[in-house]
Structure formats: structure tokens, C-alpha cells
Design a protein around this motif. Structure first.
Motif, PDB file in Angstrom:
ATOM      1  N   ALA A  44       0.851  -1.191   0.000  1.00 42.89           N
ATOM      2  CA  ALA A  44       0.000   0.000   0.000  1.00 42.89           C
ATOM      3  C   ALA A  44       0.888   1.243   0.000  1.00 42.89           C
ATOM      4  CB  ALA A  44      -0.908  -0.004   1.226  1.00 42.89           C
ATOM      5  N   GLY A  45       0.699   2.094  -0.999  1.00 43.86           N
ATOM      6  CA  GLY A  45       1.469   3.327  -1.098  1.00 43.86           C
ATOM      7  C   GLY A  45       2.831   3.180  -1.726  1.00 43.86           C
ATOM      8  N   ARG A 105      -4.385  -2.190  -6.965  1.00 42.96           N
ATOM      9  CA  ARG A 105      -4.283  -2.894  -5.696  1.00 42.96           C
ATOM     10  C   ARG A 105      -5.665  -3.179  -5.115  1.00 42.96           C
ATOM     11  NH1 ARG A 105      -3.697  -2.596  -0.159  1.00 42.96           N
ATOM     12  NH2 ARG A 105      -4.798  -0.608  -0.173  1.00 42.96           N
ATOM     13  N   GLU A 121      -3.109   2.540  -6.873  1.00 46.01           N
ATOM     14  CA  GLU A 121      -4.025   2.115  -5.818  1.00 46.01           C
ATOM     15  C   GLU A 121      -5.246   1.427  -6.401  1.00 46.01           C
ATOM     16  OE1 GLU A 121      -5.752   1.274  -2.278  1.00 46.01           O
ATOM     17  OE2 GLU A 121      -3.679   1.834  -2.753  1.00 46.01           O
TER      18      GLU A 121
END
Length: 1005
Positions: free
Chosen positions: A797-798, A807, A804
Motif C-alpha cells: 500500500a502506497g 491494488r 491504488e
């Protein structure tokens, strides 16, 4: 029979070797205290192994030890199974007499296979179980003999050892306990080339702490001088002679002797053959003739030589006395046979014979032995006769002799030697007229193979070429010679008419399917389908049932949509109708495995125990091995790892004793998996290293690499993983469709890519494997994939380079796939709860409750690393929910982190330890009652405040210009900071720097 000098050396001085002899003397002393000793003496031809052995045996006898010597025989391609053991045991029998007979009481029918003097050999069904019993009783006899006295068992010339001798020797070395026994082995190191069959055996012995290895080097010039002085009977030989002999012999004692006894050592030919023949050519003509006759054998009994020579007894004795006096021939340890003083000398004499001489000589030996079989020991007759007739180039005589030797070799479980003999039989087949081939003896039963012939009783069956091909292929499979077995099967399928003989054709297609998979050349599905088509409308038979059982197993392993359960149940039914007990056991194993995978494992695990024990009792070795392997797997999946280890260790021992080496290695790798689960990582790796050399099949080889890759991830050895995965996939070859490998491969690959800073590639791997779902019957492996996928989604994440949106789509896909899987019951609940916790983290939720629920599910299982990971993540969620710093949160998190840290340190789990330390450092939580809070990981890297600001932006994917704009510095200054921080982090580019920042979770606020 001659009774003459027994010495094998003409040098009265034992030059050099004092340190080696001291080592042997120390081993003899330890053995006298009840500690078995195993020593391996290697060296090039002529370097003095036999002389060292003679010196040691003489000292051992003076110390009260009983000694016995057995030598391996060089008989070309056929070999002679267990020859050194048979010779040594006969020597012990003659020296100990009634005492040995008494110690062997009740075991004579089995031990007679090695020591025919004990009586007739027992008639027993063919199987590895009989072989295991032979091994066990042999070792037991030696242990009893060495209970009250020291026994020295010397086995010479291991470079000529047949496979069966090596296997019995390996069993002896591993099994002997609490006996006053010294096992001393010698071999020619210069004969052990890269592909020599002795090389892996030596490597196996090297890994055993109980084995001492001595490598004899060449003599120094001073030692050569001492040897020359002893041979010539002078205090100091001439300096020039010493220098010349040392230069030409290069310090090899045997050549020193040859040169020293020559009239003019300096003028000998450089040809080794001529050098070796000098002494032979100096013998009287009668003695030369005897030497040429003896050269056909590595060891020739006096009685056989007397018949073949046709000489009068006095004339033969005179020739032998001259040859022995000149140290060309030496009597063996029993005093009833002769051998050449050195194998090189025999080779030189044999090479000097004309081709016609060799053929006639082989025929004379064959005719003599055929006329009077008592001329040689019982265990040598068949193999010697087969070799003599083969080299006599008489196909009609050689074929039945070779077949008889192959049948006898098979009863002794010597499959490598059986294969060589069957290859010779195939070579001879077409040279023998068809009418002379009638009445050739069958080779025995062969699993589910339907033999050719016109009768119903075994004695009415007639051997056909296709039967010979079946036996050769089967022996090759047992010997792990996959490619050779495939060639035999391919030839057989050209011979068999599928329309007239569908059952036999189906058997060969079935064998081909197994071999294709074992060799990694494919999944074997097409070949198995063909076999299934051929038996579809046929009545019940062992072959029909075997085909259905194999189809069911294939469907299970490949997660096919076909109903494997129905196929397995039908296979059991057909096997019962046909009275094929071993095939029925195999089908039942498949059926139990299928039913266990449905989620109620306990009952079917109990049945697997029952099948395993029954297979052992019936001598169904292959099915015993399968039951053990599937049992270990079922226990591990049910969370009963300690029980899996116990069952696996017992099964490995049984399989190894029965010659099922690849199966034993596969079971060992199942044990490695369970030991890893239990946190016994060092023991797991030690076992993997010990057993990897026995991995012959593609599945076993892939497991060797996979288990190491999994352990490398846990320990943080990420750089090893790519090559290990590549090796595992190479082993699998084109047989790459089994979920039990593909999904674990994916889990390892995803984790390694993420850790190495290749998050997009890790997601690519995950998506490729999600596209393979669903996989019915493979829910355990699917849950592992989903858990690893959710963990990956949370970790990245990130991360720069991972949109995003992509993901989030993967997170949703993971949730959808999990919804279709079973989630309750002992097989599924722990995985389902762990997945729920990882999924919550991937969605950004800091929920300690889901981690606590997962921990509760795993608590009954002894999985220390998983429990430590869960404690770590629960503490992380607690601290995050309290905004990272509340006293209450820290108080609750502290014992969780301390527990996780202690476990990580104990296991050597570097990634987990680093994660715990970094979290504790950020939250200022001590990791124990006496410890101080760990340093902030950012500070521990030695970064300045400005470098920390720059690293934060590098991790976010900013360019130098963007960093300069945000921090109000020049782009060149930003570039300097980036270079400095990369040097401190030990990385070479910005991507690696970002990966380090994300792995260490430096900027999670």
C-alpha cells in the motif's frame, strides 16, 4: 592348492603412511571399547592402499581382533552383487566355525544368500521387503559377532562395487550400533570420475560424522629413498638412482617397486603397459601361460584355473609358484584362489591378449564351469557363467545364462545389475534363432503386468521379447534410469499390437505416463488417457484397476474437474474382483487422500495408517511408500506437524531399507516441511541436505529446491530465492501443472519479489495464479495463495509504481475467491481467519480483534513463526488504533512484541525480528523487562534529518527536481543527498532505496 607366501608387497620396508597407520590404530582402540568405527581409504592406483591394509590387519590380529577381507570384483558390465560381503562372511565362517553358525541360527535361509555354506536359500516372494530383511539380518549377525571381540571387516576396491554392495554397505554404516566392529573400505580415487556411481556414495559417507576418510598421497623423495633401500637391501641407494626412480614413479609405491626390480630402471619404456609387463615377460613360458589364463578373472579359484589350463598338477603348481614368487599373482586371503598383485597388471596382461585368445579363453572357462558348477562359490556361478558365455560370443549359450543371472540378481534386489544383464539379453535376442528361444525361463511377476504365454500356471508361461522389454523397463525404473525405461517402453509399444493385445499395450502406456512425469518431460496425461481408452471395455484385471487408480491420482494432483472419487472407488472394486491386492492398496490410498481433502481428515488419516501397515506386512513396498508420504502430507495439513514428523521418520527408514530411495527422499522433504512449521529450522535444513542426493524424480528434485526457498524467505536470505525457484522449475520441466507445486512456487515468488523491491512484478505473479482458480480438491494450497496475496496487498500500500486502483481490484478479487472456499473445520479455520486478518490490513483497517481471532485458531497448533507473526501484527494494530503512542496501547502491545521478538531471535527469522524491532522503536516499546526501547530505525541508519526528508520523498517516487522544489533546495543538492543516503543504505539505485524504506516501514505515519 598352493600354500605360499601371503604378502602382497615385495618391499620389506613400510615407507611413509605412519600417520595413516596411527589413525587406524586409534580406530581399533576405540572399537575395542564398543564404539563402531568406519574408515574410508582412497588413493590412486598403486599408491599403497593394499599395503596399508595388510600392515593394519597384521597389527589388528596381533591385538586379538578377528579380521576378514572381501574384495569387489570387476566383471565388466554385469558386476557381482554383494561379492565382498560374501567373501568376508565365508572367511569369518571358516575362522569362527560353529560360533557363527550358532549366531545365525534360525536365519540361515535368508543369510544363505550371502553365505551359501549355511544351507539352502529360502524361497520367498519377490519384493523389497525380502531385501530389507537380508540387510537387517546381515548387520545383526555382524553386531553379534562383534559383541564380545573386535572384528575388522575390510572391503577392498569399492570402485568396482556393484550398486547392491554399495547399498548394503550404506545400510551397515548407518545402522550398526554398540559393536566392537571396524569397517575399513578402500577405493581407487583416480577411477572415480565425475559420473562414476561411487561418487554420490562417497559424498553420502562424507556427511556422516561416524565415517573417517583417509586419502593416501604419493610418497615424498625421502620416502621413495627409504622404500628403495628396503627393496635393494642397502643402507642408502645411489643418489642418481633415487632421483631417477622418484622422477619416473612420481612417488607411486607400486611403480617404485617395478622400477627398482628392473635391471635398468632408467631405460624402461614410458608406456605403462610395457612397464607393467616387464616382470611377466621375465617369467618362464609356462608361468606366462598361467598368468594369461588367470587374466580373464579378477579373482580365479585354483580349481577352476586347473581345469581350464589343462595342465598337470605339478606343471600348474610350478607355473603358479613362479608367478607368485615374482609377485605377479598372489593367493587370496582364503588361500583357495589367486588374483593379480595389482589390477593394473591384470589389465595390461588382458590387453596384451589377441582378440581370438580372449574369445577362446572365455569359452573354456564357460565350458569348465558348466561341466562342474562346484568350481566356484554358489553366489558367483550364474554371473560368472553369463559373463563367460557373453565374451565367448556364443549367443545361443549366452542368452539363457544371462537370463538366469538376471533372475537370480533380481531375487537379491540388485536392480542396477539386473538391468545391465537384461540389456545384454536384449542385445543377444535376435542373434538366437526363434526355435532355440523356446523354453526360455520367465523372469517373474511384475506388478500389474500381464505376462505373455499360453498357460495359466507360471511354469507354462513362455518368455517373449515384449516380456523382456517390460522387465528391462521396470528394472530401469527401480534404478531411476527414466530415459532408459522410456526407450524400452517405446520399443515395446512398437512390438505390441494394440488391437490384439490391448491390456498389455495399456500397461506399457501406463508405465510411460509414470516415466514421463518422473523425468519432468510432461504431465503424462496423454499417455494415461491412451491406457484408459484401451482398458475401457475390458473385464476386471490388475492392469485395468491399476490404470483407473492412476487416472484418479492424476485428476487429484492436477485439480481436474473430473470426479476422481468415482474413479478411485471403481479402481478398488476392480482390483478386488481381480484379486490384485497391491493395486487395491494403491487405489485405497488415492481414495483416502481424496476423502481427507474434503475436510474431515481424522477418519481417513486412521485408514492411511492401516493401509501403510498392511502394505508393509504384504511386502507391497511401493504402496507402503505412497501411504507413508500421503499420511505425512495429510497430518501436516491437519495441523498435526509433530505426528507427521514421527510418521515420516519411521517411513523413511523403511523405504530406504527397501531400496525406495526417491520415495524415502520425498518423505524426508515432507518431514522437512513439518519441521519448518514446528520451528526446527536447523534440523529441517540438515535433513534436506542429507536427503537431497537421493532425489531422482522431478517432483522430489523440485521439493528439494522449494523447501530451501521457503526457509530462505523465513530467514531473510532473499537473494537465494530466485535461483532456487528457477532450479525447482527446471526439475519440474514440462510437468508443471500440479497445484501442490505451482501455488507454493507462487507464494515464494511473490514474497521474494516484494522484498526485493519489485512490487509490480509480485502483483503480476499473483494475478497469473488467481486466473488458475478454482482448483477443486486443492483448497489447502489455494488458501496459502490467498493469504500470501492479502499480505502482499497490505505490504505494498502506497508503494511507488503500484496504482491504488489496481491494488484495490486485487483485494476485491481475493475476497471473492475466499468466499467460495470452505472456511470451517480443522483443515480450513486457521487459514480462513489468518486470511481475514491479512485482508483487513490490506483494506487499511487496524483491527486487533481479527489478529486475536487468527491467533486463537493457531494456538492449538505448534506453529511458532506463525504465532509470532500474529502477535506482531496484533501489536501493530493496537498501536495504530491508539495513534501509535497511547500508554495503554503500548502496555498491551509490549508483551506481544516481546514474545514475537524472542521467537524470531530463537528461530533466526531475520525479517520478522527486524519488523518487530522497527515497530518497537517507533512506538518506544521495550522488548523485555530489562531492555530499553530500541532505537528509532531511521536514526539507526545514520541518516541526517535532511537525508531522512529526502528518503521519505524518494520512497514516494519523487524525482530530484520534485524533491528540490518541496524542500526549497537546489536540484544538485538533492542529488547529493540521494547519493549519500544510498551509500548509507548500501543500495545502488533509487528503487532499492525505496524498497528498503518500505521494508523497514520507516514512514508509515
Amino acid at each position: 592348492m598352493l600354500d605360499i607366501v601371503q604378502s602382497r608387497s615385495i618391499s620389506p620396508v613400510f615407507a611413509g603412511r605412519h600417520d595413516e597407520l596411527k589413525t587406524l590404530d586409534a580406530a581399533l582402540a576405540r572399537a575395542a571399547l564398543g564404539e563402531p568405527q568406519v574408515l574410508l581409504v582412497g588413493g590412486e592406483a598403486g599408491v599403497g592402499k593394499s599395503r596399508l591394509l595388510d600392515e593394519f590387519l597384521e597389527k589388528a590380529q596381533h591385538a586379538g581382533a578377528v579380521t576378514a577381507v572381501g574384495g569387489c570384483l570387476e566383471l565388466g558390465a554385469d558386476g557381482l552383487p554383494f561379492a565382498p560381503f560374501a567373501t568376508a562372511l565365508r572367511m569369518l565362517h571358516r575362522r569362527l566355525g560353529a560360533e557363527l553358525t550358532e549366531l545365525a541360527a534360525g536365519q540361515e535361509p535368508v543369510l544363505a544368500r550371502l553365505l551359501p555354506d549355511l544351507g539352502p536359500v529360502a524361497e520367498e516372494p519377490h519384493g523389497q521387503d525380502s531385501r530389507a530383511r537380508l540387510f537387517e539380518l546381515t548387520v545383526g549377525l555382524l553386531e553379534r559377532l562383534a559383541a564380545g571381540r573386535t572384528v575388522v571387516l575390510a572391503l577392498e576396491d569399492l570402485h568396482w562395487a556393484d550398486r547392491s554392495t554399495r547399498e548394503l554397505l550404506g545400510y551397515l554404516v548407518r545402522s550398526v550400533r554398540d559393536a566392537r566392529l571396524v569397517v575399513l573400505m578402500t577405493y581407487r580415487s583416480d577411477d572415480v570420475h565425475r559420473r562414476h556411481p561411487l561418487r554420490p556414495f562417497l559424498a553420502e559417507l562424507d556427511r556422516l560424522r561416524s565415517v573417517q576418510r583417509l586419502e593416501l598421497s604419493r610418497l615424498s623423495e625421502d620416502e621413495v629413498r627409504s622404500q628403495l633401500a628396503g627393496i635393494r637391501g642397502v643402507a642408502e641407494p645411489e643418489r642418481e638412482l633415487t632421483a631417477e626412480v622418484y622422477a619416473r614413479s612420481e612417488g607411486i609405491p607400486f611403480f617404485v617397486e617395478e622400477l627398482a626390480l628392473s635391471d635398468d630402471a632408467g631405460r624402461l619404456s614410458d608406456s605403462l603397459r610395457d612397464l607393467l609387463l616387464v616382470r611377466v615377460e621375465a617369467l618362464p613360458e609356462g608361468a606366462q601361460r598361467v598368468v594369461r589364463l588367470a587374466a580373464r578373472n579378477a579373482r580365479v579359484p585354483h580349481a577352476l584355473l586347473a581345469v581350464v589350463s589343462g595342465l598337470a598338477e605339478d606343471e600348474l603348481i610350478e607355473g603358479l609358484r613362479a608367478a607368485v614368487g615374482a609377485n605377479v599373482l598372489v593367493p587370496d586371503e582364503e588361500g583357495e584362489a589367486y588374483r593379480f598383485r595389482h589390477a593394473l597388471l591384470r589389465e595390461a596382461v588382458l590387453d596384451d591378449l589377441l582378440p581370438g585368445e580372449r574369445t577362446r579363453l572365455s569359452r573354456r572357462y564357460a565350458e569348465a564351469l558348466e561341466a562342474d558348477p562346484s568350481l566356484v562359490a554358489a553366489e558367483e556361478r550364474a554371473t560368472r557363467l553369463a559373463s563367460y558365455w557373453y565374451y565367448a560370443r556364443d549367443a545361443a549359450k549366452a542368452l539363457p545364462a544371462v537370463l538366469h543371472a538376471a533372475r537370480e540378481t533380481r531375487t537379491r534386489h540388485a536392480y542396477a545389475e539386473q538391468l545391465k544383464l537384461l540389456e545384454r539379453a536384449l542385445e543377444l535376442w535376435d542373434e538366437v534363432p526363434a526355435e532355440e528361444r523356446r523354453g526360455l525361463p520367465p523372469q517373474g511377476a511384475l506388478e500389474s503386468y500381464p505376462p505373455c504365454g499360453c498357460g495359466d500356471r507360471p511354469e507354462e508361461l513362455e518368455l517373449h521379447l515384449v516380456d523382456l522389454l517390460a522387465h528391462a523397463g521396470f528394472a530401469a525404473r527401480l534404478d531411476h534410469q527414466w530415459e532408459s525405461a522410456l526407450k524400452f517402453g517405446k520399443t515395446a509399444l512398437k512390438v505390441v499390437d494394440e488391437t490384439q493385445d490391448p491390456l498389455r499395450a495399456a500397461w506399457f502406456w501406463l508405465e510411460r505416463s509414470k516415466l514421463i512425469a518422473l523425468a519432468g518431460r510432461g504431465d503424462g496425461r496423454a499417455e494415461l488417457t491412451r491406457a484408459h481408452e484401451l482398458v475401457r471395455d475390458l473385464p476386471a484385471s490388475a492392469t485395468h484397476a491399476d490404470v483407473l487408480a492412476q487416472v484418479a491420482m492424476w485428476e487429484l494432483l492436477h485439480a481436474s474437474s473430473l470426479d476422481s472419487m468415482v474413479l478411485a472407488e471403481r479402481a478398488v472394486e476392480l482390483a478386488r474382483q481381480a484379486g490384485a491386492g497391491e493395486v487395491e492398496l494403491g487405489a485405497r490410498i488415492t481414495l483416502c487422500t481424496l476423502r481427507s481433502a474434503k475436510g474431515d481428515p481424522d477418519a481417513w488419516i486412521a485408514e492411511l495408517y492401516e493401509i501403510r501397515d498392511l502394505a508393509g506386512q504384504l511386502g507391497a513396498d511401493r504402496q507402503m511408500g505412497r501411504a507413508c508420504i500421503n499420511l505425512c502430507d495429510a497430518l501436516e495439513k491437519a495441523g498435526r506437524s509433530a505426528e507427521a514428523v514421527e510418521a515420516g521418520l519411521a517411513g523413511m527408514k523403511d523405504m530406504y531399507a527397501r531400496g525406495l530411495y526417491d520415495s524415502a527422499a520425498f518423505a524426508a522433504l515432507n518431514v522437512v516441511e513439518s519441521l519448518t512449521s514446528l520451528g526446527e529450522w536447523d534440523r529441517a535444513e540438515q535433513m534436506r541436505q542429507e536427503w537431497k542426493r537421493h532425489a531422482a524424480g522431478s517432483r522430489t528434485g523440485a521439493s528439494v529446491a522449494l523447501r530451501r526457498a521457503q526457509l530462505a524467505l523465513l530467514r531473510g536470505e532473499f537473494e537465494l530465492v530466485p535461483e532456487l525457484l528457477a532450479a525447482a522449475r527446471r526439475y519440474r520441466g514440462r510437468n508443471d501443472g500440479e497445484p501442490q507445486y505451482e501455488l507454493p512456487f507462487a507464494v515464494v515468488e511473490m514474497s521474494a519479489l516484494r522484498t526485493l523491491g519489485q512490487a509490480p512484478e509480485a502483483l503480476d505473479s499473483l494475478e497469473r495464479h488467481l486466473a488458475l482458480l478454482p482448483m477443486p480438491g486443492q483448497e489447502t494450497y489455494v488458501w496459502e495463495l490467498l493469504v500470501a496475496g492479502a499480505r502482499l496487498a497490505g505490504d505494498i500500500a502506497g508503494v511507488p509504481g503500484v496504482p491504488e486502483e489496481r491494488r484495490a481490484e486485487i483485494v476485491a478479487r481475493l475476497a471473492d475467491e475466499a468466499a467460495d472456499l470452505p472456511a470451517e473445520g480443522p483443515l480450513w479455520t486457521p487459514s480462513a481467519r489468518l486470511f481475514a486478518a491479512e485482508l483487513a490490513r490490506a483494506r487499511g483497517a487496524a483491527d486487533p480483534a481479527v489478529w486475536a481471532a487468527a491467533a486463537a485458531a493457531y494456538e492449538p497448533l505448534d506453529r511458532p513463526h506463525t504465532l509470532a507473526h500474529l502477535a506482531y501484527r496484533r501489536a501493530e494494530a493496537l498501536l495504530a488504533r491508539a495513534s501509535g503512542g497511547g500508554p495503554a496501547a503500548r502496555d498491551t502491545a509490549a508483551p506481544l512484541l516481546a514474545e514475537a521478538h524472542a521467537t524470531a531471535v530463537r528461530l533466526g527469522a531475520a525479517p520478522l525480528r527486524e519488523g518487530v524491532e522497527q515497530l518497537a522503536g517507533r512506538a518506544r516499546v521495550p522488548l523485555g523487562p530489562a531492555s530499553r526501547p530500541p532505537a528509532d530505525p531511521v536514526e539507526s541508519l545514520g541518516l541526517t534529518a535532511r537525508e531522512t526528508d529526502v528518503l521519505r520523498r524518494v520512497a514516494a517516487g519523487r524525482s530530484n527536481r520534485e524533491i528540490a522544489e518541496e524542500l526549497f533546495i537546489a536540484p544538485k543538492t538533492a542529488s547529493v543527498h540521494v547519493s549519500n543516503l544510498m551509500a548509507k543504505l548500501g543500495v545502488s539505485n533509487r528503487g532499492e532505496a525505496a524498497a528498503v524504506a518500505h521494508r523497514l516501514r520507516l514512514f508509515e505515519d
